[in-house]
Design a protein around this motif. Structure first.
Motif, mmCIF file in Angstrom:
data_model
loop_
_atom_site.group_PDB
_atom_site.id
_atom_site.type_symbol
_atom_site.label_atom_id
_atom_site.label_comp_id
_atom_site.label_asym_id
_atom_site.label_seq_id
_atom_site.Cartn_x
_atom_site.Cartn_y
_atom_site.Cartn_z
ATOM 1 N N LEU A 169 30.333 48.489 47.471
ATOM 2 C CA LEU A 169 31.262 47.896 48.422
ATOM 3 C C LEU A 169 30.670 47.868 49.829
ATOM 4 O O LEU A 169 30.751 46.853 50.534
ATOM 5 C CB LEU A 169 32.570 48.694 48.417
ATOM 6 N N SER A 170 30.051 48.978 50.222
ATOM 7 C CA SER A 170 29.469 49.011 51.560
ATOM 8 C C SER A 170 28.386 47.963 51.700
ATOM 9 O O SER A 170 28.311 47.264 52.721
ATOM 10 C CB SER A 170 28.867 50.378 51.844
ATOM 11 N N GLY A 171 27.543 47.868 50.673
ATOM 12 C CA GLY A 171 26.509 46.846 50.708
ATOM 13 C C GLY A 171 27.127 45.457 50.840
ATOM 14 O O GLY A 171 26.682 44.624 51.653
ATOM 15 N N ALA A 172 28.196 45.235 50.082
ATOM 16 C CA ALA A 172 28.836 43.921 50.112
ATOM 17 C C ALA A 172 29.420 43.635 51.489
ATOM 18 O O ALA A 172 29.263 42.536 52.036
ATOM 19 C CB ALA A 172 29.929 43.861 49.041
ATOM 20 N N VAL A 173 30.093 44.631 52.057
ATOM 21 C CA VAL A 173 30.697 44.439 53.373
ATOM 22 C C VAL A 173 29.605 44.153 54.401
ATOM 23 O O VAL A 173 29.727 43.240 55.229
ATOM 24 C CB VAL A 173 31.534 45.669 53.769
ATOM 25 N N LEU A 174 28.541 44.934 54.330
ATOM 26 C CA LEU A 174 27.436 44.690 55.243
ATOM 27 C C LEU A 174 26.944 43.256 55.093
ATOM 28 O O LEU A 174 26.802 42.516 56.074
ATOM 29 C CB LEU A 174 26.281 45.649 54.946
ATOM 30 N N GLY A 175 26.705 42.866 53.826
ATOM 31 C CA GLY A 175 26.156 41.540 53.585
ATOM 32 C C GLY A 175 27.077 40.450 54.098
ATOM 33 O O GLY A 175 26.668 39.538 54.830
ATOM 34 N N VAL A 176 28.345 40.531 53.753
ATOM 35 C CA VAL A 176 29.281 39.473 54.115
ATOM 36 C C VAL A 176 29.455 39.396 55.631
ATOM 37 O O VAL A 176 29.426 38.319 56.221
ATOM 38 C CB VAL A 176 30.638 39.688 53.410
ATOM 39 N N THR A 177 29.609 40.552 56.279
ATOM 40 C CA THR A 177 29.825 40.487 57.729
ATOM 41 C C THR A 177 28.554 40.049 58.441
ATOM 42 O O THR A 177 28.595 39.229 59.350
ATOM 43 C CB THR A 177 30.264 41.854 58.298
ATOM 44 N N PHE A 178 27.433 40.567 58.010
ATOM 45 C CA PHE A 178 26.186 40.281 58.696
ATOM 46 C C PHE A 178 25.726 38.842 58.421
ATOM 47 O O PHE A 178 25.439 38.071 59.345
ATOM 48 C CB PHE A 178 25.129 41.289 58.245
ATOM 49 N N GLY A 206 38.961 50.682 41.693
ATOM 50 C CA GLY A 206 39.570 49.997 42.825
ATOM 51 C C GLY A 206 38.534 49.384 43.750
ATOM 52 O O GLY A 206 38.648 48.223 44.159
ATOM 53 N N PHE A 207 37.495 50.151 44.073
ATOM 54 C CA PHE A 207 36.521 49.629 45.030
ATOM 55 C C PHE A 207 35.581 48.627 44.387
ATOM 56 O O PHE A 207 35.023 47.773 45.063
ATOM 57 C CB PHE A 207 35.778 50.777 45.712
ATOM 58 N N LEU A 208 35.437 48.695 43.056
ATOM 59 C CA LEU A 208 34.711 47.625 42.375
ATOM 60 C C LEU A 208 35.492 46.327 42.545
ATOM 61 O O LEU A 208 34.932 45.271 42.862
ATOM 62 C CB LEU A 208 34.544 47.975 40.895
ATOM 63 N N GLY A 209 36.809 46.437 42.349
ATOM 64 C CA GLY A 209 37.652 45.261 42.547
ATOM 65 C C GLY A 209 37.514 44.719 43.961
ATOM 66 O O GLY A 209 37.347 43.515 44.175
ATOM 67 N N LEU A 210 37.553 45.639 44.921
ATOM 68 C CA LEU A 210 37.474 45.222 46.315
ATOM 69 C C LEU A 210 36.118 44.568 46.594
ATOM 70 O O LEU A 210 36.023 43.568 47.319
ATOM 71 C CB LEU A 210 37.665 46.457 47.207
ATOM 72 N N GLN A 211 35.085 45.118 45.994
ATOM 73 C CA GLN A 211 33.746 44.549 46.156
ATOM 74 C C GLN A 211 33.727 43.100 45.657
ATOM 75 O O GLN A 211 33.214 42.200 46.331
ATOM 76 C CB GLN A 211 32.741 45.409 45.385
ATOM 77 N N LEU A 212 34.304 42.878 44.481
ATOM 78 C CA LEU A 212 34.349 41.524 43.942
ATOM 79 C C LEU A 212 35.107 40.604 44.893
ATOM 80 O O LEU A 212 34.724 39.466 45.144
ATOM 81 C CB LEU A 212 35.013 41.512 42.566
ATOM 82 N N LEU A 213 36.217 41.150 45.429
ATOM 83 C CA LEU A 213 37.042 40.359 46.331
ATOM 84 C C LEU A 213 36.263 40.010 47.592
ATOM 85 O O LEU A 213 36.283 38.869 48.063
ATOM 86 C CB LEU A 213 38.274 41.192 46.698
ATOM 87 N N VAL A 214 35.572 41.003 48.147
ATOM 88 C CA VAL A 214 34.815 40.788 49.382
ATOM 89 C C VAL A 214 33.718 39.747 49.155
ATOM 90 O O VAL A 214 33.494 38.865 49.987
ATOM 91 C CB VAL A 214 34.205 42.118 49.879
#
Ligand SMILES: Nc1ncnc2c1ncn2[C@@H]1O[C@H](COP(=O)(O)OP(=O)(O)OP(=O)(O)O)[C@@H](O)[C@H]1O
Ligand SMILES: Nc1ncnc2c1ncn2[C@@H]1O[C@H](COP(=O)(O)OP(=O)(O)OP(=O)(O)O)[C@@H](O)[C@H]1O
Ligand SMILES: [Mg+2]
Ligand SMILES: [Mg+2]
Lengths: 407, 341, 271, 407, 271
Positions: free
Chosen positions: D97-106, D152-160
Motif C-alpha cells: 500500500l505504501s508503495g502504491a501511495v507513493l507511486g500514485v501521488t508521486f 483490508g490494505f490489499l483492498g485499499l492498495q487495489l483501490l489506490v
C-alpha cells in the motif's frame, strides 16, 4: 451439603433460577465460552440477509455447509496444534498434495478408490510424524519446520501433478458423489436429531446419577431438560431449513462427526488431557511423567492427517485437482478459523468447536460477499471489516473477563 | 531506432560467454498454470537446440512474484546471459529489468507480454485472447438461438496485471453483445474453489436466466462447472476457458465446457528462440509487425471447441488421443468422433 | 539436649545413594561432588542457604536435570534417570519448589495429571473429583472449588495441590522442596503430620526447608549444603540448632545470631 | 577482586586464555548467540558456490545486498513485534500500500518526491497506531487484527492503484537512483569501515573505564583488540569484494544503519528494555509501572512504519508498483527471516541482528537457486530443504543449551 | 508477656485506610467488606489462612485488581488506583507473592525495571550493576552473577531480587506479601532487620506472613483475615500467639495445637 459446595465463600445458587443467575453472573464477568462468536455469526448472517435476500435461502445455506467442510476439517487439525502452542503453516500444501496424490493414483494410475484414499490420508499421517520427529529430535521451531513443509510439499505437489498440472476426478465416482450429491433423506435427518438429543439427555442423566452417588453437587433436572429442548429446537430448525433445498450434506455430517469426536478426544481422554497440559506448561507436563514426545508426534500427525482429509474433500468437491489446490488462502483461512473460533495461539486453551464456528464465520463472510457483486478492492476491505467486528465482540467479552481477574 | 545499434554493438563484448557458446536466459512468470513448465519451457529448449546447437539455456520461473523475477533476471545477467527472453510477471515493472540488461548491452525479448523498450516481442496478445473467448461464447449462444439473458463473468486474479487485459478484451465484446453481465468476479489467486463458491452464490442470487459463463481460464472454468453441476443446473450453460489444460479438453469432450483457448506455443517458442539467437549474434530478429516501436511477431490464439480438438492440440502433439480419452471419457470421445487415428 | 544412641535405622537400609554428583550451569558450579544417602523410614532434611544447590540436587534426582558427573544408586542398583517419568517409575515422587502445575488446568486435572482415572477408556471425572475433595480435606486445604484453573488459586492453595499430587502414586522416596513455604499454620502442621506418617509407613523422605523449627521437629538427620558442596551431616537428636545454622551460613557469627542477640538485649530492659 | 566475581561458585577465567576457555564453555553448553546462523549462512554460501561458480562473484554479492534490503527492513519491524510476543501478518499489504501511495501521488498526481515519501511512511505509522489502539483498547488478538489488515490494505492498495493497476516510477528520479544506482565510492567505504571500528573500540574502552571505576570486572584489553581486529577484517573483506563490482549500495547501508539503530534502541534505551520486559511477562511489566499500552502502540507503529519503508524501497528497486507489490511471500519471508535469525515467536527473546542474518539466509537461498536453472517444483523442495538444514543447526545448539538447563 | 501502653504512633497518623472493600471472582467471594488502616511508622501484619484473601487485598491496594466495592483513603485523600503505575506514583511499593519478575531479563534489568538509570538518554548499565551489588549485599543475597536471567535463579534468590526492587523508589507504604517464604535463615533475618529499619524511617509497612514468630517479632499490630472477612485486629504487645492462631483458623482447637500437644506428650517421656 455436597462436598463441592461447602466453602462459605461460594455464592449459593440452586435450581433453575440459580442456574440463570449463575449464567448472568458469567455473562457480566465475561466468561461466555462461544456465546460471543455465535452472536458475531448471527450478526453477520443478519447483515448479509439484509444486503441480499437470498443469503439465508435454503439453497445458499446448503452451499454454505458444503463450502465450510474442507476448511473446517483442516481447521480442526489446527486447533490441535494450537492447543499445544505450536503452529502448522503447511496444512494448505499438505491438503493440496494429498488431493494431488489421490487424483493421480485414482485417475491416472487407475488404483481402486479406497486404496487411493488410504494412500492420500496416510501421506498426511506420515508428513505429520515427520514434523513431530523433527520437532522433538532437533527442537526446530514448528513455525520453521512447517514453513519448510509449506514450500517442500508445494514443490512435491507440482511434481506429482507433473506436466499436465490439472486433472478431473470422474464426476460419477463415489468420492465425488459423496462430496457433491450425497444428502441425508429428511426422515433420516430428523431421526438423527432425535438420536443426538436423546444421547445428550442420557449422558447428562448418567453423570448426574454418578455425581449424586459420589456426594457431589448435581445440575437440576429442569436445567437438563431446558438445555436439551434448546438443542433440539436449534437442530430441528437447521435440518428443516436445509431440507428446504437438497438437505443435510453427508460431507458436512462427516465434518460434524469429526468435530464431536475431536472434542471428546480432547476433553474426555487421557491423551487430550495431556495435550492441553503440554500446551499449558510443557515443563510441568514433563515433570508429571507425561510422554511429551509422543504428544507432539501424535498432534502433528493428527493435524496433517486432518489436512489430508480436508484436501481430499476439497478435491472431491471441486471435482478436480490442480496446482493451486491447497494454495491461496487455505492456510490462513484454516488458522484464522481456529483463532476466530476462540482457540488461543499460545497454547492450552481452545475447543474443537472453534473450528466449526470459526470456519462458519469465515465462509459466511466469503459466501455472503460472493452474493453481492463488489469490486475486489471493496470486497477485501469489507471482509477485513466484518472479520474485525466479529472478533472484537468476542475479545471485548474476554477482556471484561480479564478485568474480573480470570486471566 | 536505438535497437539496431544496441543489437549490433552487443555481439562483441557482452557477458563471459562472448567468445564461445551463447547463453540465453528464459524467464517465465509462474508455475501455477500448466503451460509454462509443461509447454513453453520444453518447446523453447527444443527450438533453441534447433536454432543454435551449442547455445546454453538459463531457466527461471518467478512464481508470480515481480521482485523474484527481478532477482532471477539479475542472476541471469550475473551468469553472463547474452539475451534475456522475458515473460514478465508485470509488463510494466519489467522495465527495470530491461534497463539493467541494456546497461550491460544485453538485449531483451519480450515473450508473451509486452515490455516497453524490449528488442523483440513475440506474443498472443492478451486482449485478443479475451476477445476471442467472449466472441466464441457469444457465437455459441447465438447458435443456440439465444440473443439475450444473463451472463456471469469470472475474471482472473485482481493482483495479476494480465488478468486485467483478458478482462478488458472480453468486456469489449460482451458489453455490446446484447447479453447482460449480471455479475462479475475477480477470482483471488485464480483459485478454482473461490470461483466455485462464487458461482454457487450466484446460482442463489441470479436464480434463472443464466445463459452463459465467461471464465478467464480453465481452472476457474472447472470451479464454475463444478458449481453448476452441484447446483443441478441442466442443461449446463456454455463456459469458456483458457490454457488448454488436459482437464479442460476432457471437459470439452464431455460437453461440460464450451471452449478453451489454445495458444500454439510451438511457433511462439520457435520465433522467440530464433529471435534470441539472432540478437545474441548481433543480428536482427525476423518480425512481422511492430508494436510501440518494438519489432514484433503477433500470433493468433485459437478457440478449441469439441469440433476442432483433433485439429489443434492433438495435431500439434500437445496431447495424444489416449491422454484425453481415458476410461472415464471413452464414451464421450467416441461420440465426439475423437479416436486414435 | 538428650543424646540418643545411633541414627535411626528403621528400614532395611539405604534406598538412595548419591556419589560425586556435580552440575554446572554456564559459569556457575551449582553442585560439586555431592554425596548423600537416605534410608527407608527416615526423614532426611536437606538445608542450606539460598542458592546452595538444594533444588538443583532434587531436580537432578528427579530426572529433571542430568548430572554432569557422579552416580546414583537406587535400591541397590546403579541407575541413570533420564526423565521425570523414569524417576516416577522408580518410585521417586517429588514436590518441586516451583510447584510445576499446569495453570490452565483445574485442580482435579492437575492432581491426576499423567495418572488419570479412567472408566472404559474415558476419564472418570466424577471419581477423580470425589477423591480430590477427600485428599484436600486431609491436608486442611481451603480451596473453594476444584473446578477452577489452578492459575486462580492462592499461593498456599497451589502448594497444597502440589503436595497432594505427590501422594497419589505409590512412591518409595518422597522429596519435598520447601513444601510449607506458602502454607498457613494449620496446613503446615498437617504437612508435618503427613511427613511423619510417611516415615511410619517406611518411606524415605527428603525434606528441604529453611524453617529450623520444622526441621528439628520432624527430621532424623540433616544434610547441609553450602555453595554447592557438602557441609556436614548432623543427627538431629545430637545437634543444636545453632550448629546447623553455623554450618549453613559458614560462620557462627551471622545475621541470625546477631539479630537474636540484639532482640534479647532490647527486650531485656523493656521487660 | 571485582564485586561481580566474588562468588566462590564462579568458575574463574581471566585474560585472553580465560576468554577463550569461557567461549569454548559457551560453545559446549550451546549458548552461541548468532554463531550457528552464521555457520548455516556460510554453509549455504559454500554449497551454492560449488553448484554455480558465479554465486560468490562480486557482481552477484552486490545483487544480494540489493535484494536483501527491503525484506530485511520489513523483518526489522517483525523482530520488534515478535519481541513483544505478538505478530503482524499485514506487513506485506502495508508495504504494498505504501508503495502504491507513493507511486500514485508521486507519478500520477505529481507531488514532490519528499512529500510522497513522507505520506507513504506516515501511512505506515498511522496503520500501526490503529493496530495498537485496537489491540490495547479491545484486546483483539494481533493475529486477527493484522489478518484483517492483510486483507483490508490489499483492498485499499487495489483501490489506490485503480484500473490501471500498475505504474512505473521515473527511472531517473532520486528515489529510484538511490535504490538502484547509488553506491559508495571505494574511498568512502573504507573510511566508513575505519570509523565503525574506531567507534567500537572507543565505546568498549569507555565502558571498560567506567566498570573499573565502579569496581566491576573488566574485559582484558587484548580481547577488545582481538575483537576489533576481527571486525575490521570481516568488514574490509566485505567492502573489498563489493567494490569489485558496483560497491556498497547506499540502500543496503541504510538497512545496516537501521539495524544498528534498532539494536541500540532495544538494548540501550528504557523503551527497548520495556519492550523486552513486556514480551517476557506483561503482567510483571505492568506491575513494575511500565505503561504497557504505550509500548504496544509504539511497537505496532514501528513495525508498520518499517513495513512502509520496506515497501517504498521495494518499489524503488522494482522501479514500479503494481497490484502484486507486497503480495506473494513478502509476509512469510519477513517473518521467517526474523525467526530464522533467532528471534523467538513467543516474545522476550531476539535481536535486531536476526533481521539481517535471517534476511541474508532467505535471500541467499532464493538468489542461489535463481542461478541454477531448476524446475519450480524442484526449486520449492530445495528451498525447503536448505531452510530446514540452516535452522536445524541453530536449533541443535539451542537444544543442547536447554539440556544444560538454561531454558 | 509485657503490656506496653498504646500502639506505636510514631508518624502523624493513618496513611492508608480501606473501607468496605469487596472483591468477587466468578462464584467465589474472595473479599467481603474489608476494613483496614495503617499508620506511618507502623508495621501491620496481615495474617490469615491459605486463601483467606490476603494477596487479593494487597493486589487491590497495589492497583493490580480493582475492587468491586469500597473506598480507599491514602494520605487523607480518597483515591481510586486504576493501575500499578498509579499506586507507585502514590508511593505504594509492593513485593508480590508471585514476585512478578521478568524471567527473560537479568537481575539488574529486573531490579531497575520501569525506573532505569540513564546517562544521556542511554541506560547506564555500569552504575545500575554497581548499585545492584550493593543492594543485594545488604540483603545477604547469595547470587553468583547479576547478569544471568532471573529464570535461572533459585527460589530464594528470586525473592531477594523482588524485595530489593521495592526498596529502590521512595515509597511511603511498603507491602510485603510473604517476603521471607523462600529465604534462608540469614536472609530472613536481614529482611526482618530491613522491616524494622523501614519502620524507623517512618514508613508504613504491611507484612503478610504465615510465620507467627516473625510476625510477633516485628509487627506492631496484627490484622486477621478469615475466609475473605475481617476477623479481628490485635496489638502484638497485648496478645498471645495462640489467640492469633485461633483467630486465623477459627477455632482454638486445631491441627496446630493438637500437634503441639502431641509432640510435647511424645517428648515428655523421651527426655
Ligand atoms: N537453570 C539454571 N541455569 C543457570 N543457573 C542455575 C539454574 N538453576 C540453578 N542455577 C544456579 O544454581 C545455584 C543453585 O540453585 P538452587 O535452585 O539449587 O538453589 P537452592 O539451594 O534451591 O536455593 P533456594 O533455597 O533459594 O531455593 C544458584 O546460584 C542458581 O543461580
Ligand atoms: N484471579 C483469581 N480468579 C479466581 N479466584 C481467585 C483469583 N485470585 C484469587 N482467587 C481466590 O480468592 C481466594 C483468596 O486468594 P488469595 O490469593 O488472596 O489468598 P491468600 O490469603 O493470599 O492465600 P495464601 O496464604 O495461600 O497466599 C482464593 O480462594 C482464591 O482461589
Ligand atoms: Mg530451592
Ligand atoms: Mg497469598
Amino acid at each position: 451439603m455436597p462436598a463441592d459446595l461447602q466453602d462459605e465463600r461460594l455464592i449459593a445458587s440452586s435450581g433453575v433460577s440459580g442456574a440463570v443467575s449463575a449464567f448472568t453472573a458469567r455473562l457480566r464477568s465475561g466468561d461466555l465460552g462461544s456465546v460471543p462468536v455465535v452472536i458475531g455469526l448471527i450478526i453477520i448472517w443478519a447483515v448479509f440477509q439484509i444486503a441480499n435476500g437470498s443469503f439465508l435461502s435454503s439453497r445458499n445455506l446448503v452451499n454454505l455447509t458444503l463450502q465450510t467442510t474442507s476448511v473446517g476439517v483442516i481447521a480442526l487439525g489446527i486447533v490441535l496444534v494450537l492447543l499445544l502452542g505450536e503452529i502448522d503453516l503447511s496444512v494448505g500444501s499438505v491438503s493440496g498434495l494429498s488431493g494431488a496424490v489421490l487424483g493421480v493414483t485414482f485417475v491416472n494410475k487407475g488404483w481402486p478408490l479406497v486404496l487411493s484414499l488410504v494412500v492420500g490420508i496416510a501421506l498426511g499421517l506420515v508428513i505429520g510424524l515427520f514434523y513431530g520427529a523433527l520437532y522433538t529430535r532437533f527442537g526446530v521451531p514448528s513455525f520453521v519446520i512447517t514453513l519448510a513443509g509449506l514450500l517442500g510439499f508445494l514443490g512435491l505437489q507440482l511434481l506429482v501433478l507433473g506436466k499436465e498440472g490439472s486433472l478431473n476426478l470422474p464426476y460419477d465416482s463415489a468420492l465425488v458423489g459423496f462430496a457433491t450429491r450425497s444428502f441425508l433423506s429428511p426422515a433420516i435427518a430428523y431421526a438423527l436429531v432425535a438420536v443426538v438429543v436423546a444421547a445428550y439427555v442420557l449422558t447428562r442423566l448418567r453423570t448426574r446419577g454418578a455425581r449424586a452417588a459420589a456426594g457431589l453437587s448435581t445440575a437440576p433436572t429442569s436445567m437438563i431438560v431446558i438445555k436439551a429442548a434448546a438443542m433440539a429446537v436449534v437442530l430441528l430448525v437447521a435440518v428443516l431449513i436445509l431440507n428446504g433445498d437438497r438437505g443435510v450434506s453427508s460431507m458436512f455430517l462427516l465434518f460434524l462427526a469429526l468435530v464431536v469426536a475431536t472434542d471428546l478426544a480432547v476433553r474426555r481422554t487421557r491423551w487430550g488431557r495431556s495435550v492441553v497440559a503440554v500446551g499449558g506448561n510443557v515443563e510441568a507436563a514433563r515433570r508429571a511423567g507425561i510422554n511429551v514426545r509422543m504428544i507432539y508426534l501424535s498432534v502433528f500427525a493428527a493435524c496433517s492427517t486432518f489436512a489430508a482429509v480436508g484436501g481430499i474433500l476439497a478435491a472431491a468437491r471441486l471435482v478436480a485437482v490442480n496446482q493451486s489446490s491447497g494454495g491461496g488462502d487455505t492456510n490462513l483461512n484454516a488458522i484464522a478459523a481456529a483463532v476466530i473460533g476462540g482457540t488461543s495461539l499460545f497454547g492450552g486453551r481452545g475447543s474443537a468447536y472453534s473450528a466449526l464456528l470459526g470456519a462458519l464465520v469465515i465462509m459466511s463472510i466469503s459466501n455472503g460477499l460472493a452474493l453481492l457483486s463488489l469490486d475486489s478492492s471493496v470486497r477485501y476491505m469489507v471482509t477485513a471489516g466484518v472479520l474485525l467486528i466479529a472478533v472484537t465482540i468476542d475479545s471485548l467479552s474476554r477482556r471484561s473477563r480479564q478485568a474480573h481477574g480470570r486471566a | 531506432v536505438s535497437l539496431v545499434a544496441c543489437g549490433s554493438d552487443n555481439g562483441g563484448d557482452s557477458g563471459s560467454g562472448s567468445g564461445g557458446a551463447k547463453k540465453i536466459a528464459l524467464l517465465l512468470p509462474e508455475s501455477k498454470t500448466t503451460r509454462y513448465e509443461a509447454l513453453d519451457r520444453p518447446l523453447f529448449t527444443e527450438a533453441l537446440k534447433a536454432a543454435c546447437a551449442d547455445c546454453q539455456l538459463i531457466y527461471s520461473n518467478a512464481d508470480q512474484d515481480a521482485a523474484k523475477q527481478q532477482t532471477q533476471a539479475e542472476a541471469a545477467l550475473t551468469q553472463g546471459a547474452n539475451v534475456l527472453v522475458l515473460d514478465p510477471v508485470d509488463g510494466k515493472a519489467a522495465a527495470a529489468v530491461v534497463s539493467s540488461a541494456k546497461a550491460q548491452n544485453v538485449p531483451v525479448v519480450a515473450y508473451d507480454r509486452f515490455i516497453e523498450n524490449a528488442n523483440y516481442y513475440v506474443s498472443f496478445e492478451n486482449e485478443a485472447v479475451g476477445k476471442l473467448q467472449a466472441q466464441t461464447l457469444v457465437d455459441d449462444l447465438k447458435a443456440a438461438g439465444k440473443t439475450s439473458g444473463n451472463l456471469a463473468m469470472i475474471n482472473g486474479a485482481p493482483t495479476d496485471p494480465n488478468a486485467a487485459d483478458f478482462k478488458k478484451g472480453a468486456h469489449s465484446v460482451l458489453d455490446s453483445s446484447g447479453f447482460k453481465i449480471a455479475a462479475e468476479f475477480d477470482t483471488p489467486d485464480w483459485s478454482p474453489d473461490k470461483a466455485q463458491a462464487w458461482m454457487e452464490g450466484q446460482l442463489s442470487a441470479i436464480k434463472n436466466g443464466l445463459v452463459g459463463v465467461y471464465a478467464a481460464n480453465d481452472g476457474t472454468a472447472g470451479g464454475a462447472i463444478a458449481a453448476l453441476k452441484g447446483g443441478g443446473v441442466t442443461p449446463l450453460p456454455p463456459v469458456t476457458g483458457q490454457d488448454s489444460e488436459l482437464a479442460a479438453i476432457q471437459r470439452i469432450v464431455a460437453g461440460d465446457q464450451a471452449m478453451t483457448i489454445y495458444k500454439a506455443v510451438k511457433p511462439q517458442a520457435e520465433a522467440a528462440a530464433k529471435g534470441a539467437v539472432a540478437l545474441a549474434n548481433g543480428g536482427k530478429p525476423e518480425s512481422t509487425t511492430e508494436k510501440s516501436g518494438v519489432p514484433s511477431t503477433i500470433l493468433d490464439p485459437v478457440a478449441v471447441t469439441k469440433a476442432n480438438i483433433k485439429d489443434t492440440v492433438v495435431k500439434d502433439n500437445i496431447y495424444k488421443v489416449s491422454d484425453i480419452c481415458t476410461a472415464a471419457f471413452a464414451a464421450a470421445c467416441t461420440a465426439a468422433g475423437l479416436t486414435a487415428n | 539436649m538428650t543424646v540418643t544412641p545411633a541414627p535411626p535405622d528403621v528400614g532395611a537400609g539405604t534406598v538412595l545413594t548419591l556419589q560425586g554428583i556435580s552440575k554446572r550451569f554456564g559459569a556457575v558450579q551449582a553442585l560439586k561432588n555431592i554425596e548423600l544417602d537416605v534410608r527407608a523410614g527416615e526423614v532426611l532434611a536437606l538445608v542450606g542457604d539460598n542458592g546452595a544447590g538444594k533444588s538443583t540436587l532434587v531436580k537432578t534426582i528427579a530426572g529433571v536435570y542430568t548430572a554432569d558427573d557422579g552416580t546414583m544408586v537406587f535400591d541397590g542398583r546403579e541407575v541413570r534417570v533420564g526423565s521425570p517419568a523414569e524417576a516416577q517409575q522408580l518410585g521417586i515422587a517429588t514436590v518441586f519448589q516451583d510447584l510445576a502445575l499446569c495453570d490452565n488446568l483445574d485442580v482435579v486435572a492437575n492432581l491426576y495429571l499423567g495418572r488419570e482415572l479412567r472408566h472404559g477408556g474415558v476419564l472418570d471425572e466424577v471419581e477423580m473429583e470425589r477423591q480430590s475433595w477427600e485428599l484436600l480435606r486431609q491436608l486442611s486445604a481451603k480451596i473453594p472449588s476444584v473446578r477452577i484453573p489452578v492459575a486462580s488459586l492462592s499461593g498456599g492453595q497451589r502448594q497444597t495441590v502440589a503436595i497432594a499430587r505427590s501422594l497419589l502414586g505409590k512412591p518409595k522416596v518422597v522429596m519435598l522442596d520447601e513444601p510449607t513455604a506458602a502454607l498457613g499454620v494449620a496446613q503446615t502442621a498437617e504437612v508435618l503430620n503427613l511427613v511423619e506418617r510417611l516415615r511410619e509407613r517406611g518411606l524415605a523422605v527428603i525434606l528441604i526447608s529453611h524453617n529450623m523449627a520444622d526441621v528439628m521437629a520432624v527430621a532424623d538427620r540433616v544434610a547441609v549444603l553450602r555453595l554447592g558442596r557438602n557441609n556436614g551431616v548432623f543427627v538431629v537428636s545430637e545437634t543444636r540448632t545453632q550448629d546447623i545454622i553455623a554450618a549453613i551460613t559458614g560462620a557462627t557469627d551471622n545475621a541470625v545470631s546477631e539479630r537474636a542477640a540484639r532482640r534479647s538485649r532490647e527486650e531485656g530492659p523493656a521487660s
